[in-house]
Write a protein that holds these residues in place. Sequence first.
Motif, short mmCIF file in Angstrom:
data_model
loop_
_atom_site.label_atom_id
_atom_site.label_comp_id
_atom_site.label_asym_id
_atom_site.label_seq_id
_atom_site.Cartn_x
_atom_site.Cartn_y
_atom_site.Cartn_z
N SER A 17 0.77 -0.93 -0.04
CA SER A 17 -0.05 -0.17 -0.06
C SER A 17 0.74 1.12 -0.18
CB SER A 17 -0.91 0.00 1.19
OG SER A 17 -1.70 -1.15 0.99
N PHE A 18 1.94 1.34 0.85
CA PHE A 18 2.73 2.23 0.80
C PHE A 18 3.44 2.64 -0.52
CE2 PHE A 18 7.28 3.52 1.00
CZ PHE A 18 7.20 5.04 1.89
N THR A 19 4.07 1.52 -1.04
CA THR A 19 4.56 1.70 -2.33
C THR A 19 3.68 2.08 -3.47
OG1 THR A 19 5.96 -0.49 -1.96
CG2 THR A 19 6.01 0.17 -4.10
N ILE A 20 2.38 1.76 -3.47
CA ILE A 20 1.37 2.19 -4.32
C ILE A 20 1.33 3.70 -4.14
CG2 ILE A 20 -0.79 2.07 -5.24
CD1 ILE A 20 -0.65 -0.84 -4.54
N ALA A 21 0.91 4.25 -2.97
CA ALA A 21 0.60 5.54 -2.46
C ALA A 21 1.98 6.39 -2.99
CB ALA A 21 0.19 5.53 -1.22
N PHE A 22 2.90 5.89 -2.49
CA PHE A 22 4.31 6.62 -2.74
C PHE A 22 4.54 6.87 -4.01
CE2 PHE A 22 9.14 6.83 -2.45
CZ PHE A 22 8.98 7.90 -1.82
N VAL A 146 -4.70 -3.15 -0.07
CA VAL A 146 -3.89 -3.01 -1.26
C VAL A 146 -5.02 -2.57 -2.28
CG1 VAL A 146 -2.86 -4.07 -3.22
CG2 VAL A 146 -2.14 -4.55 -0.52
N GLY A 147 -6.18 -3.12 -2.47
CA GLY A 147 -7.11 -2.91 -3.54
C GLY A 147 -7.70 -1.45 -3.45
N ALA A 148 -7.72 -0.91 -2.23
CA ALA A 148 -8.29 0.56 -2.10
C ALA A 148 -7.12 1.69 -2.74
CB ALA A 148 -8.51 0.82 -0.54
N SER A 149 -5.85 1.16 -2.22
CA SER A 149 -4.47 1.85 -2.55
C SER A 149 -4.32 1.79 -4.29
CB SER A 149 -3.32 1.50 -2.13
OG SER A 149 -3.27 1.48 -0.77
N ILE A 150 -4.67 0.82 -4.75
CA ILE A 150 -4.41 0.61 -6.27
C ILE A 150 -5.45 1.57 -7.02
CG2 ILE A 150 -4.99 -0.86 -8.32
CD1 ILE A 150 -3.59 -3.01 -6.59
N THR A 151 -6.78 1.42 -6.52
CA THR A 151 -8.04 2.27 -7.07
C THR A 151 -7.71 3.63 -7.01
OG1 THR A 151 -9.44 0.47 -6.26
CG2 THR A 151 -10.35 2.81 -6.68
N ASN A 152 -7.12 4.21 -5.82
CA ASN A 152 -6.74 5.56 -5.48
C ASN A 152 -5.62 6.06 -6.54
OD1 ASN A 152 -5.62 8.04 -4.75
ND2 ASN A 152 -5.89 7.54 -2.42
N ALA A 153 -4.67 5.26 -6.77
CA ALA A 153 -3.54 5.64 -7.58
C ALA A 153 -4.08 5.66 -8.84
CB ALA A 153 -2.36 4.54 -7.30
N ALA A 154 -4.89 4.67 -9.45
CA ALA A 154 -5.11 4.64 -10.96
C ALA A 154 -6.16 5.80 -11.33
CB ALA A 154 -6.05 3.38 -11.06
N VAL A 155 -6.97 6.15 -10.38
CA VAL A 155 -7.65 7.31 -10.77
C VAL A 155 -7.07 8.74 -10.46
CG1 VAL A 155 -9.86 8.51 -9.83
CG2 VAL A 155 -9.69 6.05 -9.81
N ALA A 156 -6.33 8.87 -9.72
CA ALA A 156 -5.67 10.03 -9.29
C ALA A 156 -4.77 10.38 -10.48
CB ALA A 156 -4.85 10.12 -7.90
N ILE A 157 -3.99 9.55 -10.98
CA ILE A 157 -2.75 9.71 -11.70
C ILE A 157 -3.38 9.96 -13.08
CG2 ILE A 157 -1.10 8.31 -13.26
CD1 ILE A 157 -0.29 7.06 -10.59
N SER A 158 -4.53 9.19 -13.41
CA SER A 158 -5.50 9.26 -14.93
C SER A 158 -5.89 10.60 -15.02
CB SER A 158 -6.44 8.32 -14.82
OG SER A 158 -5.88 6.83 -14.98
N LEU A 159 -6.54 11.17 -13.76
CA LEU A 159 -7.14 12.50 -13.86
C LEU A 159 -6.24 13.63 -13.85
CD1 LEU A 159 -10.31 11.97 -11.57
CD2 LEU A 159 -10.06 11.93 -14.24
N ALA A 160 -5.08 13.36 -13.16
CA ALA A 160 -3.83 14.29 -13.13
C ALA A 160 -3.33 14.56 -14.47
CB ALA A 160 -2.82 14.00 -12.18
N ALA A 161 -3.26 13.50 -15.27
CA ALA A 161 -2.76 13.51 -16.44
C ALA A 161 -3.69 14.04 -17.49
CB ALA A 161 -2.25 12.05 -17.03
N ALA A 162 -4.73 13.97 -17.29
CA ALA A 162 -5.81 14.72 -17.97
C ALA A 162 -5.92 16.13 -17.55
CB ALA A 162 -7.17 13.97 -17.80
N GLY A 163 -5.40 16.62 -16.93
CA GLY A 163 -5.27 18.07 -16.53
C GLY A 163 -6.36 18.63 -15.64
N LYS A 164 -6.74 17.71 -14.68
CA LYS A 164 -7.86 18.00 -13.78
C LYS A 164 -7.05 18.51 -12.46
CE LYS A 164 -11.16 16.24 -16.26
NZ LYS A 164 -11.90 17.12 -17.00
N GLY A 165 -5.87 18.80 -12.25
CA GLY A 165 -5.57 19.41 -11.29
C GLY A 165 -5.57 18.75 -10.07
N PRO A 166 -5.86 19.62 -8.87
CA PRO A 166 -5.77 19.05 -7.16
C PRO A 166 -7.30 18.26 -7.44
CG PRO A 166 -6.15 21.50 -7.62
CD PRO A 166 -5.88 21.02 -8.81
#
Length: 488
Positions: A17-22, A146-166
């Motif tokens: 979980s730490f590795t994914i979030a980090f 781990v399931g929660a961490s993977i979901t958070n990372a996938a959504v946050a990175i995808s939307l950040a790359a799409a220019g959604k900011g914070p």
Amino acid sequence: MSVRKAIAWASASKLLSFTIAFASSIVVARFFLTPAEVGLFSIAFAATALIAVLQEFGLNRYIVGEAELGEEKLHTAFSVSLAVAWGIALVILAAAKPLSWLYGDPKLFPLMLVIGSSYLFVPLAIVPTALRQRAMDFRSDFMIEVGASITNAAVAISLAAAGKGPMALAWGALAQQVARALVSQWRNGWIFPWPLRFAGASHVLRFGGGSTLLQIFDSVGTRSPDLIVGGIAGNTAVGLYSRASGLAVQLVNLMTGAVNSVFYPALAQMRNEGKSLGEPYLRLVAGYTGIVWPALAGLAVASYPLVHALYGPRWTEVAPILSLLAIAEMIFVALPMSVQVPILLGRLDGVLKRTGTATAVAVALLFVGARYGGQAAASAYVLYAAIWFVLYVVFLRSLTGFSWSGLFADYARSLLGAAAAVAPLLACYRWLTPPTAMSFGELIPPVIAGVLLWLGTLVAIRHPIVPDIRHLASVTIGRFARRRASES
């Protein structure tokens, strides 16, 4: 599940979980968001978390630690959890607009709405997760976290790359809570307390009321830095501070969260059997300080090259703040499970008095320090940690009966190990490359040398954790050998 297996699963959960979030935080901060944007999210998240601390209502500790937990008590506890948690979630949503007015930033409003909505799903995971921990089923806990961490990372990175900011981070937080609720319910058989039952709720409310007050104090102590620094020094300052705080706290959680989640029910069993907690507590101190102190000392010493390599030049100001906060965390680690042990022994009142005093001191010091920037706020936090230690060390000794000589002997051995761990890196700074100019590649050799010197020092001074390290090494080597043999 045995304690060793439980620790293994819990450790794997925390590590992954730490590795994914980090990794997610590095990608988002280095490539997509500025310190000011991260700071804006930190203010919104800290404000919602400060209110949301009321949601859990002590139900996790109640379910895990309750000596006789029948179906009726469980049904009542779950009903109370839902009623309180959803009420608090509505308060968070209602507070979104006033907070944006308070900080004079309309961008806070949608952030708080999305983050606040995530807390509608929190109560659906509280009881199922606590039941899995009570049953020492840390395999399910692994799947949940781990399931929660993977979901958070996938959504946050995808939307950040799409220019959604914070807002990308806010939607990631919402997705994480949805995933945690779904996985925890699946692992526990899809339980829901319907119809709601509040008969006999007074016992749950008494426990939850005291535990919630404690959580409020703790939340104010941990979340107020972001709110105070953001309100006084601005979004960029709080972005830098929150990134440093996140690194230090995530490292501690990675290294201690597994032990905490396993040892709380284990210590509860020892309490029920009438056993003394003095010697077990000293073993816990030795384990925490012997392993976590060197890691935090390394984080403090390596802050400049580490931050520059991970986040890039625009985040360099995180480094001195990180060094100070790592020192503060070393002080907190010196007294592990400082809250859980008194609660197990029926001394919640003593915890509330000390935590309330320490929280008031923390807020006052942070208000003073934040006026002079993030580094001064971090220095104030170190002073707060020292005051907290003084308030708790005598209290914990009166409860567990550990010896002063044993405690300070553990501290001395662990400090020697920590000093050995950072000695090669300090030598490189002195005679080869200064910290502000060191690259990540140049950082690796002295870090490896530090780990080897740390292990050698522990063996030489006969640190209490050496037998555990040898056992872990022998088990790991044995498994590797058996795997190689089966493959051949």
